[in-house]
Design an enzyme around this catalytic site. Structure first.
Site, PDB file in Angstrom:
ATOM      1  N   LYS A   1      54.935  12.013  26.157  1.00  0.00           N
ATOM      2  CA  LYS A   1      54.696  10.647  26.656  1.00  0.00           C
ATOM      3  C   LYS A   1      55.139   9.670  25.587  1.00  0.00           C
ATOM      4  CE  LYS A   1      52.883   8.689  30.354  1.00  0.00           C
ATOM      5  NZ  LYS A   1      52.853   9.191  31.731  1.00  0.00           N
TER       6      LYS A   1
HETATM    7  P1  NAD Z   1      53.260  -0.285  37.570  1.00  0.00           P
HETATM    8  O1  NAD Z   1      53.533  -1.028  36.325  1.00  0.00           O
HETATM    9  O2  NAD Z   1      54.340  -0.168  38.584  1.00  0.00           O
HETATM   10  O3  NAD Z   1      51.967  -0.881  38.310  1.00  0.00           O
HETATM   11  C1  NAD Z   1      50.753  -1.055  37.683  1.00  0.00           C
HETATM   12  C2  NAD Z   1      49.871  -1.903  38.597  1.00  0.00           C
HETATM   13  O4  NAD Z   1      48.547  -1.928  38.057  1.00  0.00           O
HETATM   14  C3  NAD Z   1      50.329  -3.349  38.711  1.00  0.00           C
HETATM   15  O5  NAD Z   1      50.163  -3.774  40.037  1.00  0.00           O
HETATM   16  C4  NAD Z   1      49.356  -4.091  37.808  1.00  0.00           C
HETATM   17  O6  NAD Z   1      49.167  -5.440  38.192  1.00  0.00           O
HETATM   18  C5  NAD Z   1      48.109  -3.272  38.041  1.00  0.00           C
HETATM   19  N1  NAD Z   1      47.120  -3.427  36.976  1.00  0.00           N
HETATM   20  C6  NAD Z   1      47.320  -3.524  35.647  1.00  0.00           C
HETATM   21  N2  NAD Z   1      46.140  -3.700  35.024  1.00  0.00           N
HETATM   22  C7  NAD Z   1      45.192  -3.690  35.985  1.00  0.00           C
HETATM   23  C8  NAD Z   1      43.783  -3.832  35.985  1.00  0.00           C
HETATM   24  N3  NAD Z   1      43.114  -4.001  34.842  1.00  0.00           N
HETATM   25  N4  NAD Z   1      43.127  -3.763  37.164  1.00  0.00           N
HETATM   26  C9  NAD Z   1      43.805  -3.607  38.321  1.00  0.00           C
HETATM   27  N5  NAD Z   1      45.139  -3.476  38.389  1.00  0.00           N
HETATM   28  C10 NAD Z   1      45.819  -3.521  37.235  1.00  0.00           C
HETATM   29  O7  NAD Z   1      52.766   1.169  37.073  1.00  0.00           O
HETATM   30  P2  NAD Z   1      52.789   2.537  37.861  1.00  0.00           P
HETATM   31  O8  NAD Z   1      54.024   3.256  37.504  1.00  0.00           O
HETATM   32  O9  NAD Z   1      52.442   2.300  39.283  1.00  0.00           O
HETATM   33  O10 NAD Z   1      51.597   3.293  37.129  1.00  0.00           O
HETATM   34  C11 NAD Z   1      50.246   3.112  37.512  1.00  0.00           C
HETATM   35  C12 NAD Z   1      49.454   4.313  37.088  1.00  0.00           C
HETATM   36  O11 NAD Z   1      50.035   5.469  37.697  1.00  0.00           O
HETATM   37  C13 NAD Z   1      49.442   4.582  35.592  1.00  0.00           C
HETATM   38  O12 NAD Z   1      48.204   5.152  35.226  1.00  0.00           O
HETATM   39  C14 NAD Z   1      50.513   5.635  35.427  1.00  0.00           C
HETATM   40  O13 NAD Z   1      50.339   6.418  34.270  1.00  0.00           O
HETATM   41  C15 NAD Z   1      50.318   6.428  36.693  1.00  0.00           C
HETATM   42  N6  NAD Z   1      51.471   7.237  37.097  1.00  0.00           N
HETATM   43  C16 NAD Z   1      52.679   6.657  37.356  1.00  0.00           C
HETATM   44  C17 NAD Z   1      53.742   7.469  37.695  1.00  0.00           C
HETATM   45  C18 NAD Z   1      55.090   6.905  38.041  1.00  0.00           C
HETATM   46  O14 NAD Z   1      55.973   7.677  38.434  1.00  0.00           O
HETATM   47  N7  NAD Z   1      55.319   5.616  37.956  1.00  0.00           N
HETATM   48  C19 NAD Z   1      53.584   8.857  37.778  1.00  0.00           C
HETATM   49  C20 NAD Z   1      52.324   9.413  37.531  1.00  0.00           C
HETATM   50  C21 NAD Z   1      51.283   8.575  37.192  1.00  0.00           C
END
Ligand code: NAD
Length: 451
Positions: A124
């Site tokens: 990561k």
């Molecule tokens: P992203 O940046 O696309 O979206 C994040 C979202 O969370 C945004 O809408 C933001 O406004 C919101 N957010 C941020 N802080 C917040 C808070 N305190 N309360 C509520 N909402 C909040 O990110 P993503 O890629 O969707 O990732 C989100 C989660 O999913 C993370 O934990 C990430 O590790 C996990 N994840 C993502 C992927 C991927 O392929 N993108 C894969 C596995 C896991």
């Protein structure tokens, strides 16, 4: 595996007054220790090795900002291990990134890849920065400098980045380009996944995490472990975090007939008992920058959103959202973790005692890395698979992972049932980790401990 939610208070041990330890690395180690308790045959030294990241790189670099000033940024890349294949894991841009957070996320990647049965280890990365206060040119310079400073510590067969919080396919294109400039004359596409489709990205990758959450939840419900909840049709769903993972999950759950009754982003949430159309919400957020103000909804805080009564709660934002403090007030029948690390170990126990199942992150959000693996294979073979092929392969992998975890959990409940027949441990997370740790340990021993 059958249980009914109740609203009893946590056990006295959990209700103790000391502050909850929210360090993600400590959280991940508590989860690991709990799982290893079910793997008595593992050698102690091997357990210690599997628990520890093999490498933490910290870099510090200056970047010239658009106003002519110079700012120094700190960033990390952690390799947890490469026992089952090259390191694999996203890169996040966030002001709260710490080395321990990245260590935890790297470890979860190892277990996630093993569970999804893709031939990767765990890694990561994270850059301490606030992407909301940086423009594209500044983000591009940060990305290029970070990747160039990592040098040959990443590579198509050693450590392969991907998107995470506040990084996207544009960031991945810059990563590819930087690495390609540094290594001319060879096929460098597999060095990073989550790229734009016309730059070697896979069809289906941008929605793979959300799709995987939907597929895994649907499959889990089909097993019949959650009382009165056997399919997504008619379920009420709340999604915290409306970014890549959360907004796609909301859209796909909606397509399956579920009613989305609450969504949120970093600025707050909105709820509507009449239901929210995710496509309309996505357009509203694209136009206004937030979900707040969506027509026909009432505004709530993120805390209130999490406690909204619903069938399925999907945390899809950050770590440490369901805590010892608010777990007694969660009113969902199932929590499906799209985010990494949203539920603390104390909260896990409380939810478990209340009969609320948690489909753990390393299982529920494994769709992203699964399609990243498909992208990597396509890049190596110079192929592009059609969307139907990608989604069918994803569904098979996710289905197999869910079935394996449910099967293991059923075998373990006998070992860990509390007096009243409810699992006294977060059974799905522990079962998922047990399966994953077993797979990694087996390969470590097959390869033979070096030398
Ligand atoms: P992203 O940046 O696309 O979206 C994040 C979202 O969370 C945004 O809408 C933001 O406004 C919101 N957010 C941020 N802080 C917040 C808070 N305190 N309360 C509520 N909402 C909040 O990110 P993503 O890629 O969707 O990732 C989100 C989660 O999913 C993370 O934990 C990430 O590790 C996990 N994840 C993502 C992927 C991927 O392929 N993108 C894969 C596995 C896991």
């Amino acid at each position: 595996m059958s249980s009914v939610p109740d609203t009893r208070s946590p056990s006295p041990a959990i209700a103790a007054t000391e502050l909850e330890d929210l360090n993600p690395f400590h959280v991940s180690r508590r989860q690991f220790d709990r799982a290893v308790g079910h793997l008595a045959q593992l050698k102690r030294g091997l357990v210690d090795f599997l628990k520890t990241p093999v490498r933490t790189i910290e870099v510090c670099f200056p970047v010239e900002m658009d106003d002519g000033s110079v700012r120094t940024f700190k960033a990390f890349r952690v390799l947890h291990n490469r026992i089952r294949g090259p390191g694999k894991g996203g890169i996040r841009y966030h002001p709260d990134v710490t080395a321990d957070e990245v260590r935890a996320l790297a470890g979860w990647m190892t277990w996630k890849c093993a569970l999804a049965d893709v031939p990767f280890g765990g890694a990561k990365g994270g850059v301490i920065c606030d992407p909301k206060k940086l423009n594209d040119a500044e983000l591009r310079r940060i990305t290029r400098r970070y990747i160039s400073d990592l040098g040959d510590n990443i590579g198509p067969h050693t450590d392969i980045p991907a998107p995470d919080l506040y990084t996207n396919e544009k960031t991945m294109a810059w990563i590819y380009d930087t690495y390609d400039v540094m290594h001319p004359g060879r096929n460098n596409l597999p060095v990073v996944t989550g790229k734009p489709v016309d730059l070697g990205g896979s069809l289906g990758r941008s929605e793979a995490t959300g799709r995987g959450v939907m597929v895994a939840t649907r499959r889990f419900l089909e097993h019949g472990s959650v009382p009165d909840l056997r399919s997504l049709a008619g379920c009420t769903v709340v999604v915290q975090g409306f970014g890549n993972a959360g907004s796609v999950a909301a859209r796909l759950f909606h397509e399956q007939g579920a009613k989305i009754i609450g969504i949120s982003d970093s600025q707050g949430g909105v709820v509507s008992q009449a239901g929210i159309d995710p496509v309309v919400a996505i357009a509203h957020k694209a136009k206004t920058g937030a979900v707040a103000g969506l027509e026909g909804t009432r505004e709530v805080t993120n805390g209130e959103l999490l406690e909204t009564p619903c069938d399925i709660l999907i945390p899809a934002a950050l770590e440490n959202q369901i805590l010892r403090d608010n777990a007694p007030r969660i009113q969902a029948k199932l929590v499906a973790e799209a985010a990494n690390g949203p539920t603390t170990p104390d909260a896990d126990e409380i939810l478990s005692r209340r009969g609320i199942y948690v489909l753990p992150d390393i299982l529920a959000n494994a769709g992203g890395v699964t399609v990243s693996y498909f992208e990597w294979v396509q890049n190596i073979e110079n192929e592009q698979w059609d969307l139907a092929t990608v989604n069918a392969k994803l569904e098979r992998k996710m289905g197999a992972a869910v079935d394996t975890v449910v099967e293991r959990a059923k075998r373990m409940v006998g070992l860990s049932a509390s007096g009243d027949g409810r699992p006294s441990v977060p059974i799905l997370r522990t079962a998922a980790l047990v399966v994953a740790i077993e797979r990694v340990a087996r390969v470590a021993l097959e390869r033979g401990i070096w030398p």
